[in-house]
Design a protein around this motif. Sequence first.
Motif, PDB file in Angstrom:
ATOM      1  N   LEU A 179      67.932 -10.977-104.584  1.00 31.17           N
ATOM      2  CA  LEU A 179      66.519 -10.869-104.226  1.00 31.17           C
ATOM      3  C   LEU A 179      65.886  -9.598-104.759  1.00 31.17           C
ATOM      4  CD1 LEU A 179      66.254 -12.267-100.597  1.00 31.17           C
ATOM      5  CD2 LEU A 179      65.615 -13.343-102.728  1.00 31.17           C
ATOM      6  N   ALA A 180      66.658  -8.540-104.894  1.00 26.17           N
ATOM      7  CA  ALA A 180      66.099  -7.295-105.424  1.00 26.17           C
ATOM      8  C   ALA A 180      65.559  -7.530-106.828  1.00 26.17           C
ATOM      9  CB  ALA A 180      67.158  -6.208-105.439  1.00 26.17           C
ATOM     10  N   ASP A 181      66.264  -8.321-107.612  1.00 31.07           N
ATOM     11  CA  ASP A 181      65.820  -8.619-108.971  1.00 31.07           C
ATOM     12  C   ASP A 181      64.592  -9.515-108.980  1.00 31.07           C
ATOM     13  OD1 ASP A 181      67.940  -7.120-109.907  1.00 31.07           O
ATOM     14  OD2 ASP A 181      69.260  -8.861-110.060  1.00 31.07           O
ATOM     15  N   ALA A 182      64.411 -10.295-107.915  1.00 34.04           N
ATOM     16  CA  ALA A 182      63.279 -11.217-107.841  1.00 34.04           C
ATOM     17  C   ALA A 182      62.030 -10.539-107.286  1.00 34.04           C
ATOM     18  CB  ALA A 182      63.647 -12.420-106.969  1.00 34.04           C
ATOM     19  N   GLY A 183      62.122  -9.256-106.959  1.00 37.60           N
ATOM     20  CA  GLY A 183      60.967  -8.546-106.445  1.00 37.60           C
ATOM     21  C   GLY A 183      60.704  -8.788-104.975  1.00 37.60           C
ATOM     22  N   VAL A 184      61.688  -9.251-104.228  1.00 36.85           N
ATOM     23  CA  VAL A 184      61.534  -9.501-102.804  1.00 36.85           C
ATOM     24  C   VAL A 184      62.093  -8.306-102.050  1.00 36.85           C
ATOM     25  CG1 VAL A 184      62.157 -11.043-100.904  1.00 36.85           C
ATOM     26  CG2 VAL A 184      61.684 -11.983-103.160  1.00 36.85           C
ATOM     27  N   ALA A 185      61.422  -7.931-100.990  1.00 33.14           N
ATOM     28  CA  ALA A 185      61.819  -6.757-100.215  1.00 33.14           C
ATOM     29  C   ALA A 185      63.271  -6.835 -99.762  1.00 33.14           C
ATOM     30  CB  ALA A 185      60.900  -6.618 -99.003  1.00 33.14           C
ATOM     31  N   GLN A 186      63.964  -5.718 -99.880  1.00 33.87           N
ATOM     32  CA  GLN A 186      65.374  -5.650 -99.481  1.00 33.87           C
ATOM     33  C   GLN A 186      65.579  -5.940 -98.001  1.00 33.87           C
ATOM     34  OE1 GLN A 186      68.266  -5.037-101.289  1.00 33.87           O
ATOM     35  NE2 GLN A 186      66.951  -5.455-103.025  1.00 33.87           N
ATOM     36  N   TRP A 187      64.612  -5.603 -97.157  1.00 33.67           N
ATOM     37  CA  TRP A 187      64.775  -5.762 -95.720  1.00 33.67           C
ATOM     38  C   TRP A 187      64.648  -7.214 -95.280  1.00 33.67           C
ATOM     39  CZ3 TRP A 187      60.488  -8.142 -93.992  1.00 33.67           C
ATOM     40  CH2 TRP A 187      59.312  -7.944 -94.701  1.00 33.67           C
ATOM     41  N   LEU A 188      64.165  -8.076 -96.143  1.00 34.36           N
ATOM     42  CA  LEU A 188      63.905  -9.455 -95.764  1.00 34.36           C
ATOM     43  C   LEU A 188      65.200 -10.203 -95.483  1.00 34.36           C
ATOM     44  CD1 LEU A 188      61.602 -11.498 -95.457  1.00 34.36           C
ATOM     45  CD2 LEU A 188      62.081 -12.209 -97.775  1.00 34.36           C
ATOM     46  N   ASP A 189      65.268 -10.848 -94.348  1.00 30.17           N
ATOM     47  CA  ASP A 189      66.409 -11.675 -93.972  1.00 30.17           C
ATOM     48  C   ASP A 189      65.957 -13.128 -93.968  1.00 30.17           C
ATOM     49  OD1 ASP A 189      68.552 -12.996 -92.864  1.00 30.17           O
ATOM     50  OD2 ASP A 189      68.538 -11.891 -90.967  1.00 30.17           O
ATOM     51  N   ARG A 190      66.252 -13.837 -95.044  1.00 29.73           N
ATOM     52  CA  ARG A 190      65.789 -15.220 -95.172  1.00 29.73           C
ATOM     53  C   ARG A 190      66.431 -16.156 -94.159  1.00 29.73           C
ATOM     54  NH1 ARG A 190      65.122 -17.231-101.016  1.00 29.73           N
ATOM     55  NH2 ARG A 190      66.919 -18.420-100.353  1.00 29.73           N
ATOM     56  N   GLN A 231      60.992 -14.523 -90.422  1.00 24.06           N
ATOM     57  CA  GLN A 231      60.828 -13.928 -91.742  1.00 24.06           C
ATOM     58  C   GLN A 231      60.777 -15.004 -92.824  1.00 24.06           C
ATOM     59  OE1 GLN A 231      63.307 -10.528 -92.639  1.00 24.06           O
ATOM     60  NE2 GLN A 231      63.440 -10.001 -90.475  1.00 24.06           N
ATOM     61  N   ALA A 232      61.564 -16.061 -92.661  1.00 28.92           N
ATOM     62  CA  ALA A 232      61.548 -17.141 -93.644  1.00 28.92           C
ATOM     63  C   ALA A 232      60.188 -17.834 -93.665  1.00 28.92           C
ATOM     64  CB  ALA A 232      62.663 -18.148 -93.337  1.00 28.92           C
ATOM     65  N   LEU A 233      59.600 -18.020 -92.504  1.00 28.63           N
ATOM     66  CA  LEU A 233      58.273 -18.639 -92.421  1.00 28.63           C
ATOM     67  C   LEU A 233      57.234 -17.750 -93.084  1.00 28.63           C
ATOM     68  CD1 LEU A 233      56.494 -20.923 -91.404  1.00 28.63           C
ATOM     69  CD2 LEU A 233      56.286 -19.686 -89.249  1.00 28.63           C
ATOM     70  N   TRP A 234      57.309 -16.449 -92.815  1.00 23.18           N
ATOM     71  CA  TRP A 234      56.382 -15.499 -93.432  1.00 23.18           C
ATOM     72  C   TRP A 234      56.515 -15.534 -94.951  1.00 23.18           C
ATOM     73  CZ3 TRP A 234      57.502 -11.245 -96.482  1.00 23.18           C
ATOM     74  CH2 TRP A 234      56.421 -10.430 -96.791  1.00 23.18           C
ATOM     75  N   LEU A 235      57.757 -15.520 -95.442  1.00 31.74           N
ATOM     76  CA  LEU A 235      57.989 -15.542 -96.887  1.00 31.74           C
ATOM     77  C   LEU A 235      57.468 -16.841 -97.502  1.00 31.74           C
ATOM     78  CD1 LEU A 235      59.179 -14.340 -99.466  1.00 31.74           C
ATOM     79  CD2 LEU A 235      61.364 -15.390 -98.845  1.00 31.74           C
ATOM     80  N   SER A 236      57.731 -17.963 -96.844  1.00 34.64           N
ATOM     81  CA  SER A 236      57.269 -19.257 -97.361  1.00 34.64           C
ATOM     82  C   SER A 236      55.749 -19.311 -97.436  1.00 34.64           C
ATOM     83  CB  SER A 236      57.785 -20.390 -96.468  1.00 34.64           C
ATOM     84  OG  SER A 236      59.176 -20.435 -96.483  1.00 34.64           O
ATOM     85  N   ALA A 237      55.096 -18.876 -96.377  1.00 34.78           N
ATOM     86  CA  ALA A 237      53.630 -18.887 -96.355  1.00 34.78           C
ATOM     87  C   ALA A 237      53.059 -17.951 -97.412  1.00 34.78           C
ATOM     88  CB  ALA A 237      53.126 -18.506 -94.967  1.00 34.78           C
ATOM     89  N   SER A 238      53.667 -16.786 -97.559  1.00 33.65           N
ATOM     90  CA  SER A 238      53.201 -15.830 -98.568  1.00 33.65           C
ATOM     91  C   SER A 238      53.378 -16.375 -99.976  1.00 33.65           C
ATOM     92  CB  SER A 238      53.957 -14.507 -98.432  1.00 33.65           C
ATOM     93  OG  SER A 238      53.680 -13.913 -97.204  1.00 33.65           O
ATOM     94  N   MET A 239      54.527 -17.005-100.200  1.00 34.19           N
ATOM     95  CA  MET A 239      54.804 -17.551-101.523  1.00 34.19           C
ATOM     96  C   MET A 239      53.816 -18.655-101.881  1.00 34.19           C
ATOM     97  SD  MET A 239      58.376 -19.112-102.860  1.00 34.19           S
ATOM     98  CE  MET A 239      58.230 -20.780-103.417  1.00 34.19           C
ATOM     99  N   LEU A 240      53.596 -19.591-100.953  1.00 31.07           N
ATOM    100  CA  LEU A 240      52.670 -20.682-101.229  1.00 31.07           C
ATOM    101  C   LEU A 240      51.251 -20.160-101.398  1.00 31.07           C
ATOM    102  CD1 LEU A 240      52.188 -23.655-101.658  1.00 31.07           C
ATOM    103  CD2 LEU A 240      52.064 -23.943 -99.173  1.00 31.07           C
ATOM    104  N   SER A 241      50.855 -19.214-100.581  1.00 29.82           N
ATOM    105  CA  SER A 241      49.521 -18.625-100.701  1.00 29.82           C
ATOM    106  C   SER A 241      49.323 -17.985-102.071  1.00 29.82           C
ATOM    107  CB  SER A 241      49.313 -17.591 -99.592  1.00 29.82           C
ATOM    108  OG  SER A 241      48.076 -16.966 -99.725  1.00 29.82           O
ATOM    109  N   SER A 242      50.322 -17.250-102.524  1.00 25.64           N
ATOM    110  CA  SER A 242      50.239 -16.604-103.842  1.00 25.64           C
ATOM    111  C   SER A 242      50.153 -17.635-104.958  1.00 25.64           C
ATOM    112  CB  SER A 242      51.454 -15.704-104.046  1.00 25.64           C
ATOM    113  OG  SER A 242      51.406 -15.096-105.306  1.00 25.64           O
TER     114      SER A 242
END
Length: 98
Positions: free
Chosen positions: A12-23, A28-39
């Motif tokens: 994930l570090a290479d993908a530009g995703v925060a190190q603290w994120l626990d998928r 956190q997974a819901l937040w990441l999914s919503a952020s990704m789709l929004s972007s």
Amino acid sequence: STNNDPQADGKLADAGVAQWLDRTDPHQALWLSASMLSSLLEHHALDWSLAAYNGGPGGANDPVSQRPAETQAYVPSVIKHRDWYRELDAACRGGVPA
């Protein structure tokens, strides 16, 4: 047991995703999914964004007929139910449409 989370091996570090994120954490997974789709939706058409969200950006560039069957079914299903999702969103916001 095997940890299938890419964060576990540092990908994930290479993908530009925060190190603290626990998928594996549902919040956190819901937040990441919503952020990704929004972007995706901010920069691309709806059908491409949905295909990229479901099957990855590489697959979204493939012709529709060459995308995985799941993605071929997912995109029209979400579009078909768009009004329902809008109503759900409004209900979650206390009846105030976005």
